[in-house]
Design a protein around this motif. Structure first.
Motif, mmCIF file in Angstrom:
data_model
loop_
_atom_site.group_PDB
_atom_site.id
_atom_site.type_symbol
_atom_site.label_atom_id
_atom_site.label_comp_id
_atom_site.label_asym_id
_atom_site.label_seq_id
_atom_site.Cartn_x
_atom_site.Cartn_y
_atom_site.Cartn_z
ATOM 1 N N TRP A 22 5.771 3.365 -0.710
ATOM 2 C CA TRP A 22 4.990 3.240 0.485
ATOM 3 C C TRP A 22 5.934 3.534 1.416
ATOM 4 N N HIS A 23 5.187 4.353 2.133
ATOM 5 C CA HIS A 23 5.935 4.527 3.543
ATOM 6 C C HIS A 23 5.004 4.242 4.660
ATOM 7 N N ILE A 24 5.372 3.105 5.096
ATOM 8 C CA ILE A 24 4.599 2.505 6.272
ATOM 9 C C ILE A 24 5.165 2.464 7.632
ATOM 10 N N ARG A 25 4.633 2.562 8.728
ATOM 11 C CA ARG A 25 5.086 2.486 10.140
ATOM 12 C C ARG A 25 3.884 1.898 10.658
ATOM 13 N N ALA A 26 4.357 0.922 11.379
ATOM 14 C CA ALA A 26 3.365 -0.183 12.163
ATOM 15 C C ALA A 26 2.753 0.669 13.022
ATOM 16 N N SER A 27 3.674 1.682 13.781
ATOM 17 C CA SER A 27 2.966 2.556 14.821
ATOM 18 C C SER A 27 1.991 3.520 14.418
ATOM 19 N N GLU A 41 -3.258 8.746 1.252
ATOM 20 C CA GLU A 41 -3.291 8.058 2.694
ATOM 21 C C GLU A 41 -4.026 6.702 2.558
ATOM 22 N N VAL A 42 -3.333 5.667 3.235
ATOM 23 C CA VAL A 42 -3.994 4.583 3.061
ATOM 24 C C VAL A 42 -3.890 3.668 4.379
ATOM 25 N N GLY A 43 -4.817 3.283 4.858
ATOM 26 C CA GLY A 43 -5.006 2.384 6.441
ATOM 27 C C GLY A 43 -3.737 1.687 6.461
ATOM 28 N N THR A 44 -3.006 1.601 7.414
ATOM 29 C CA THR A 44 -1.834 0.797 7.530
ATOM 30 C C THR A 44 -1.922 -0.614 7.268
ATOM 31 N N GLU A 45 -3.299 -1.150 7.773
ATOM 32 C CA GLU A 45 -3.565 -2.696 7.851
ATOM 33 C C GLU A 45 -3.864 -3.026 5.973
ATOM 34 N N ASP A 46 -4.552 -2.219 5.474
ATOM 35 C CA ASP A 46 -4.787 -2.234 4.086
ATOM 36 C C ASP A 46 -3.513 -2.174 3.452
ATOM 37 N N ALA A 47 -2.487 -1.326 3.674
ATOM 38 C CA ALA A 47 -1.214 -1.225 3.244
ATOM 39 C C ALA A 47 -0.399 -2.600 3.202
ATOM 40 N N LEU A 48 -0.291 -3.163 4.490
ATOM 41 C CA LEU A 48 0.477 -4.429 4.528
ATOM 42 C C LEU A 48 -0.238 -5.569 3.843
ATOM 43 N N ARG A 49 -1.589 -5.354 3.804
ATOM 44 C CA ARG A 49 -2.220 -6.506 2.984
ATOM 45 C C ARG A 49 -1.753 -6.452 1.542
#
Length: 337
Positions: A22-27, A41-49
């Motif tokens: 996973w490559h996740i940037r809060a911004s 592509e996955v929504g950032t909120e979904d990825a963090l969950r």
């Protein structure tokens, strides 16, 4: 590889995951999920969950237990797993033997993915930004000296257990890699270290671990030397980037502009020899289809990837704040007891 969107399907009762990066940037509104055969592509909120529950998706916990351990609602866990199942991320029980074409394609893909991950996290990137002291720079090069010195010996360890054309390829590869440590010694001399102190220094434990892990993997599966080449060998030689790096080393660390010339001469030689393409050029030499052997080979390659990441951490830890630690690291001798 085209980026796709994830939809939903039904997940197994005790989910375990395929390799997922996973490559996740809060911004950013979207995160990137990479598997061996797709990108999503996955929504950032979904990825963090999902990351809250990822640690528990080991195949030993039910969906209900995953929800309890992660603190997520049971319906949310089911929904996330259903989406991952549709994306092919949730693991299914394998056959005893794998299709050879699938094996070769998967190994080519995962070596590229893990190689890219190593380059992104490589400690060498931090020197361009001047975020580490000069002792860490020279310490990193000392570890490169030890690793590069040992690399052809590890390849020979695998070559002794190979047969036929694979043996010929590995013997030639080992021969081509010999004496490349000299390029690093000359670079360190340009930075003020003495030849004798470089050669008399001791590698960090993580560097030794890389050598031991290579030998273990090559001993079990000699063809895995080709995987190692795909993982670690330089793939390109970009003169403009190198010129920028040398200028940065000069401005940040006071290194002469030509100090790194031997280091990059070595890289240019390796690129010219096509070592990064050894796996692709000899993919027919990968002939393992037994699932237990494949599991062992891939697990050891994954350990090596993490050993290189560990090496970066140890270089940073040992050489950033010496606080009386020997520089470079010294061997322990009985006579010193």
């Amino acid at each position: 590889m085209e980026t796709q969107e994830i939809t939903a399907a039904e997940a197994p009762a005790h989910p375990r995951l395929r390799e997922n990066i996973w490559h996740i940037r809060a911004s950013s509104d979207a995160a990137l999920l990479i598997t061996s055969d797709s990108r999503f592509e996955v929504g950032t909120e979904d990825a963090l969950r999902f990351l809250k529950m990822r640690s528990h998706c080991t195949g030993f916990h039910s969906v209900e237990e995953i929800a309890q351990r992660s603190g997520l609602a049971l319906d949310d866990v089911r929904s996330i797993l259903a989406s991952l199942e549709e994306a092919g991320v949730v693991f299914s029980s394998p056959a005893e033997r794998a299709d050879l074409d699938r094996v070769r394609a998967a190994l080519l893909s995962i070596c590229k993915i893990w190689s890219d991950e190593l380059r992104l996290a490589y400690i060498g990137n931090e020197f361009r930004h001047g975020s580490l002291p000069k002792t860490a720079l020279t310490g990193w090069l000392c570890e490169m000296y030890h690793y590069i010195s040992d690399f052809p010996l590890a390849i020979e360890h695998g070559a002794r257990r190979a047969e036929g054309r694979l043996k010929d390829v590995l013997v030639r590869y080992a021969q081509q890699e010999k004496h490349h440590d000299e390029f690093v010694v000359r670079t360190l001399e340009n930075l003020g270290l003495k030849r004798d102190e470089v050669k008399g220094s001791a590698p960090l434990v993580s560097t030794r671990a890389i050598g031991l892990l290579m030998r273990e993997m090559f001993e079990h599966e000699p063809c895995s030397v080709l995987l190692m080449a795909a993982l670690v060998e330089a793939q390109e030689f970009q003169e403009e980037h190198i010129a920028g790096f040398k200028q940065c080393m000069h401005e940040t660390y006071g290194a002469p502009l030509d100090a790194f010339d031997p280091f990059f001469e070595h890289q240019q030689i390796d690129v010219g020899m096509g070592h990064a393409e050894l796996l692709a050029d000899n993919i027919d030499l990968i002939d393992v289809t037994d699932m237990e052997r494949l599991d062992g080979m891939v697990n050891r390659l994954h350990d090596l990837k993490h050993a290189f990441e560990l090496q970066s951490l140890e270089i940073r830890d040992y050489y950033t704040n010496l606080n009386g630690k020997y520089f470079p690291r010294q061997r322990m001798r009985f006579s010193s007891l």
